[in-house]
Structures are given as C-alpha cells and as structure tokens.
Design a protein around this motif. Sequence first.
Motif, mmCIF file in Angstrom:
data_model
loop_
_atom_site.group_PDB
_atom_site.id
_atom_site.type_symbol
_atom_site.label_atom_id
_atom_site.label_comp_id
_atom_site.label_asym_id
_atom_site.label_seq_id
_atom_site.Cartn_x
_atom_site.Cartn_y
_atom_site.Cartn_z
ATOM 1 N N GLY A 162 0.789 -1.230 0.000
ATOM 2 C CA GLY A 162 0.000 0.000 0.000
ATOM 3 C C GLY A 162 0.816 1.272 0.000
ATOM 4 O O GLY A 162 2.051 1.260 -0.035
ATOM 5 N N VAL A 163 0.067 2.393 0.072
ATOM 6 C CA VAL A 163 0.607 3.718 -0.188
ATOM 7 C C VAL A 163 1.870 4.049 0.621
ATOM 8 O O VAL A 163 2.832 4.559 0.086
ATOM 9 N N ASN A 164 1.829 3.748 1.901
ATOM 10 C CA ASN A 164 2.949 4.140 2.750
ATOM 11 C C ASN A 164 3.907 2.958 2.900
ATOM 12 O O ASN A 164 4.119 2.460 4.003
ATOM 13 N N SER A 165 4.463 2.490 1.784
ATOM 14 C CA SER A 165 5.249 1.248 1.820
ATOM 15 C C SER A 165 6.563 1.437 2.591
ATOM 16 O O SER A 165 7.572 1.887 2.044
ATOM 17 N N LEU A 166 6.512 1.053 3.852
ATOM 18 C CA LEU A 166 7.711 1.186 4.686
ATOM 19 C C LEU A 166 8.798 0.241 4.200
ATOM 20 O O LEU A 166 9.990 0.496 4.345
ATOM 21 N N SER A 170 12.448 1.163 3.224
ATOM 22 C CA SER A 170 13.615 0.622 3.932
ATOM 23 C C SER A 170 14.647 0.066 2.951
ATOM 24 O O SER A 170 15.829 -0.031 3.265
ATOM 25 N N LEU A 171 14.207 -0.302 1.744
ATOM 26 C CA LEU A 171 15.166 -0.784 0.729
ATOM 27 C C LEU A 171 15.812 0.381 -0.026
ATOM 28 O O LEU A 171 16.615 0.177 -0.927
ATOM 29 N N GLY A 172 15.380 1.596 0.322
ATOM 30 C CA GLY A 172 15.939 2.786 -0.343
ATOM 31 C C GLY A 172 15.286 3.075 -1.680
ATOM 32 O O GLY A 172 15.824 3.821 -2.495
ATOM 33 N N PHE A 173 14.084 2.461 -1.942
ATOM 34 C CA PHE A 173 13.431 2.651 -3.240
ATOM 35 C C PHE A 173 12.759 4.014 -3.334
ATOM 36 O O PHE A 173 12.483 4.507 -4.409
ATOM 37 N N HIS A 174 12.354 4.581 -2.205
ATOM 38 C CA HIS A 174 11.804 5.939 -2.213
ATOM 39 C C HIS A 174 12.116 6.626 -0.900
ATOM 40 O O HIS A 174 12.413 5.980 0.107
ATOM 41 N N LYS A 175 11.995 7.978 -0.942
ATOM 42 C CA LYS A 175 12.211 8.756 0.274
ATOM 43 C C LYS A 175 10.867 8.932 0.968
ATOM 44 O O LYS A 175 9.836 8.478 0.461
ATOM 45 N N GLU A 176 10.860 9.622 2.098
ATOM 46 C CA GLU A 176 9.608 9.987 2.766
ATOM 47 C C GLU A 176 8.804 10.858 1.794
ATOM 48 O O GLU A 176 9.377 11.763 1.172
ATOM 49 N N PHE A 177 7.491 10.565 1.629
ATOM 50 C CA PHE A 177 6.712 11.368 0.691
ATOM 51 C C PHE A 177 6.460 12.759 1.241
ATOM 52 O O PHE A 177 6.270 12.942 2.439
ATOM 53 N N LYS A 178 6.435 13.722 0.313
ATOM 54 C CA LYS A 178 6.156 15.095 0.728
ATOM 55 C C LYS A 178 4.640 15.295 0.792
ATOM 56 O O LYS A 178 3.891 14.572 0.119
ATOM 57 N N PRO A 179 4.184 16.317 1.570
ATOM 58 C CA PRO A 179 2.728 16.498 1.719
ATOM 59 C C PRO A 179 1.986 16.804 0.406
ATOM 60 O O PRO A 179 0.791 16.623 0.333
ATOM 61 N N ASP A 180 2.727 17.240 -0.633
ATOM 62 C CA ASP A 180 2.014 17.481 -1.903
ATOM 63 C C ASP A 180 2.059 16.255 -2.820
ATOM 64 O O ASP A 180 1.724 16.328 -3.995
ATOM 65 N N GLU A 181 2.468 15.110 -2.266
ATOM 66 C CA GLU A 181 2.478 13.875 -3.062
ATOM 67 C C GLU A 181 1.406 12.883 -2.617
ATOM 68 O O GLU A 181 1.168 11.878 -3.294
ATOM 69 N N VAL A 182 0.795 13.153 -1.472
ATOM 70 C CA VAL A 182 -0.252 12.240 -0.970
ATOM 71 C C VAL A 182 -1.480 13.027 -0.528
ATOM 72 O O VAL A 182 -1.376 14.118 0.019
ATOM 73 N N ALA A 183 -2.651 12.424 -0.799
ATOM 74 C CA ALA A 183 -3.907 13.028 -0.334
ATOM 75 C C ALA A 183 -4.393 12.246 0.885
ATOM 76 O O ALA A 183 -4.127 11.046 1.006
#
Length: 431
Positions: A162-166, A170-183
């Motif tokens: 799901g959306v907040n894939s921890l 943790s594998l370094g595939f994405h950074k913390e999402f910014k507030p303008d990237e998630v509703a």
Amino acid sequence: MPEKFDCIVVGAGPAGIACAYELAKAGVKVLLLERGEYPGSKNVMGGVLYRQMMEDVIPEFYKDAPVERPIVEQRFMMMDKESAITFGYKGLEWAREPYNNFTVLRAKFDQWFAGKAVEQGALLINETVVLSCIVENGKVVGVQTDRPDGQLYADVVVLADGVNSLLAKSLGFHKEFKPDEVALATMEILKLDKKVIEDRFNLEEGQGCTIELFGDATKGILGTGFLYTNKDTLSLGVGTLLSGMIKHKLKPHHLLDYVKNHPMVRPYVQGAEPQEYLAHLIPEGGYHSMPKVVGEGVLVVGDAAQLVNAIHREGSNMAMTSGRLAAAAIVEAKAAGDFSEAFLDRYRKELMAGFVGQDLKKYKDSTHHFDKFPQYFEQYIPMMNRAMSQMFTVDGTSKREKQKKIWRDLGSAKEKVKIARDMYRAWKVMK
Ligand code: FAD
C-alpha cells in the motif's frame, strides 16, 4: 530450516491478491501475508472497481463476486456554496453484460478475491505484519514478520503493502513522501433503504450512480469529494492533498462534515445512518513520485509503487494490472531460474508500456500544476457558477446584455489574459 516459498507477496489488497492469484494459477508456490484480521479489513476505497482489469484476472467475476451495483451513470458537480454545475453521462449499455464498472465495499470484496487466490493454491496468512525484508548479498531473500520465528524465505518478494510502503522505503526505493504527493481522504458508509437510493438518484432497480464533487466540496482546495451508490448504503468521502490540509489548517473529519451538510449533497444523504468511518492516504504524486519498482529479488506493485491516476480516480485497476504483470515476470523468472533485477525488469517495462505507464505520464504534471495554481478551484469554479446563474435567470435582460455582463465580471483586460493563460496551461498538463 524455515520453509521456503517461490514467492512471498506482502499485502492482500487488489495488487497483492491479483499477483498471488496469477502466481498460484501458474503453479508457483506463493505465500500471501496480510496484517489485517482478513483481507479488506484495513482497506479503504470510494468503491469504483473497474471491470476490465478485474476480468483480466478472473473472467466474469461479477457473476460470483460481492459487487454492489453496476454503474450506469457518472455525474460531476462543480460546486459553489449554494449552487452547482452538473454534468455527466448515463448509458444503459453499462447496465448489461459485460458492464463497465461496479461499486464495491472493500471489506467484502477483498475477502472474496483473496478466497479465489486461495482456491488456486495460494497460502494466505492473516494477522501477520511484515517488519522488514531480509537482504543477503544485496538481494532480497525473504521477510521478517512479527510472529515468533517469523523469518520466511522466497526466491522473490512482492511488495504490495500500500501507499505508505515502509518496506520499499527501507530498501531505499523511495524517500519519505512530501505532503504534496499524498492526499488524505475520509469517508463514511451511510445506511439507506435500497428503494430510497434508487428514487433519489433516479435509478432503476439494481443500477448504480457515481457523483464526483469539485470546488466547494473541498472548500476550494485541490481535491475531490465523491458520493457513490451501493446496494443499501452510500459511500460519501472527501480528500485533499496533505499540503492543502496543512496550509488551510483543516481537519479531515471537519471537511467530511462540511460536504455532508452541503446543500448540494444533503438531499441525497438525508436520513442515512453512518455505519462506518474510514480514513486513508492516496498516492497522488503520479509519475514523478514513482519509486524504483524492481530490485534484486523484489518487485513493487499497486499503491506501494504510487500507481494512482488521481484525475480519473483510478487506483484499484492499476493495482490489479501491476500485480498481474509482476506475476507474469515472476513466472518467467522461475522458468529461467533468474530472479535478478535485470531479468525482473521486464515487469517495469511492461507496466510502463501499457495504460498504467502511459496514463501516469500523460498526467505527470497535473497534480503539481493544480496545487501550484489554486485559482482553478478557488476562483474559476465559483466564477462559472455565477455565469450560469446569470445566463439562466430570466429577468427581462437581453441575452446579449447578459453575455456582456458575464464578460465584464471576468475582470480587467489583464485578469482576462491571466484566465486565458491558465486555461491554456490546464489544457497543456491534461492533453
Ligand atoms: P491496498 O489496497 O492499500 O492494500 C495494501 C494491503 O497491504 C492492505 O491490506 C494492508 O493491510 C496490507 N499491508 C500493509 N502493510 C503491511 C505489512 N507490513 N505487512 C502485511 N500486510 C501489510 N481506486 C479506484 O480504483 N476506485 C475508487 O473509487 C477509489 N476510491 C478511493 C477512495 C479512497 C477514500 C481511497 C483512500 C482510495 C481510493 N482508490 C480508488 C484507490 C485504491 O483504493 C487503491 O489504489 C488500491 O486500494 C491500491 O491497492 P493495493 O493493493 O496497492 O493497496
């Protein structure tokens, strides 16, 4: 020695279940892990399920699945405080097989869908949280769960969490999402008599309708509301980008109360009893926010890969398609005995070549554009409502005079140029 699987799928939403179903059908030994009490117990969706992508997995699923209503009408409301411009399409071809889309309640639907994967041979374990991926020599070889002796091993792991894939993070595939990237969306399921629903929404028995709400539904902030008909309930929800909520100091449940009591919505929901209250994030950053989706022994699908087309409220279809394509790549990898990133990359290529990648690319700048220029929702929707009100009010003023007044109300020449520029920009990011 812990048991080893061909594949472990983390998360039993539409992406993970579609993947597990296809793998099991192809004879792959697959384990599907879900943190909820049962698939769907933690899942939230407005409720439009897209028939074609579901049929790509299970043909004629609607004959057996717990769908609510086939959607025969899609309406849109551009709302101001006391008015709305309404348009849409109703087609009775959507009331017959093969249908177009259906409303569903995820708590029922996901359970049914996961049951089908189990029938194909997938092993489903609920109430199990995957805490991390086990990585050896740079390759994902399994997962660490919260169960005693909770290490499980596989040739390949699919992250469908799901959306907040921890796990992807943790594998370094994405950074913390910014507030303008998630509703952040909140919704209520409201109980209402079946016949009352059909009368209020002008439907024949068993038919369904969706209404998307723009403008004042979100107090002019970039976002949407929705009102969908189920069998004997309505799904009413509203969501805006997190950045909008922070900027306007809005509380999600206040926005839901606001839309529920809006004079354009209230007549539909009056007397309906709240049954469930739900809140969830939606990945809306689109193409630019997509993480890495393939690694050594690992694939990322669905919301975890940020596969949502916010303009067309499509998410479940992209989730199922990505799950199905990931499964196809894994079946080939198993035959070749090669679970390397280079081999599995065929999943990413297929995904990006099909409608998922193409649509994400088409709208790649749209969310950021409408977030950056708030006048579309804040000013232009009320402006369009005022123009309609003037044009349709019969008060003895000639139509030409009315047109002139509407034109004058758009503001000075400079303001008119700005509107024209904004319309051109909107066309450019949506074309
Ligand atoms: P999810 O459905 O989120 O499933 C992820 C699963 O993983 C969950 O079951 C979760 O419990 C499990 N999980 C998470 N972490 C772990 C872990 N560590 N260990 C084990 N299990 C884990 N889409 C549409 O197509 N139509 C709509 O009308 C629509 N309306 C929406 C309305 C709202 C309010 C929201 C929030 C979303 C809406 N969407 C809609 C989007 C759609 O719901 C998602 O795109 C879709 O659910 C994504 O599926 P998924 O399988 O990737 O993720």
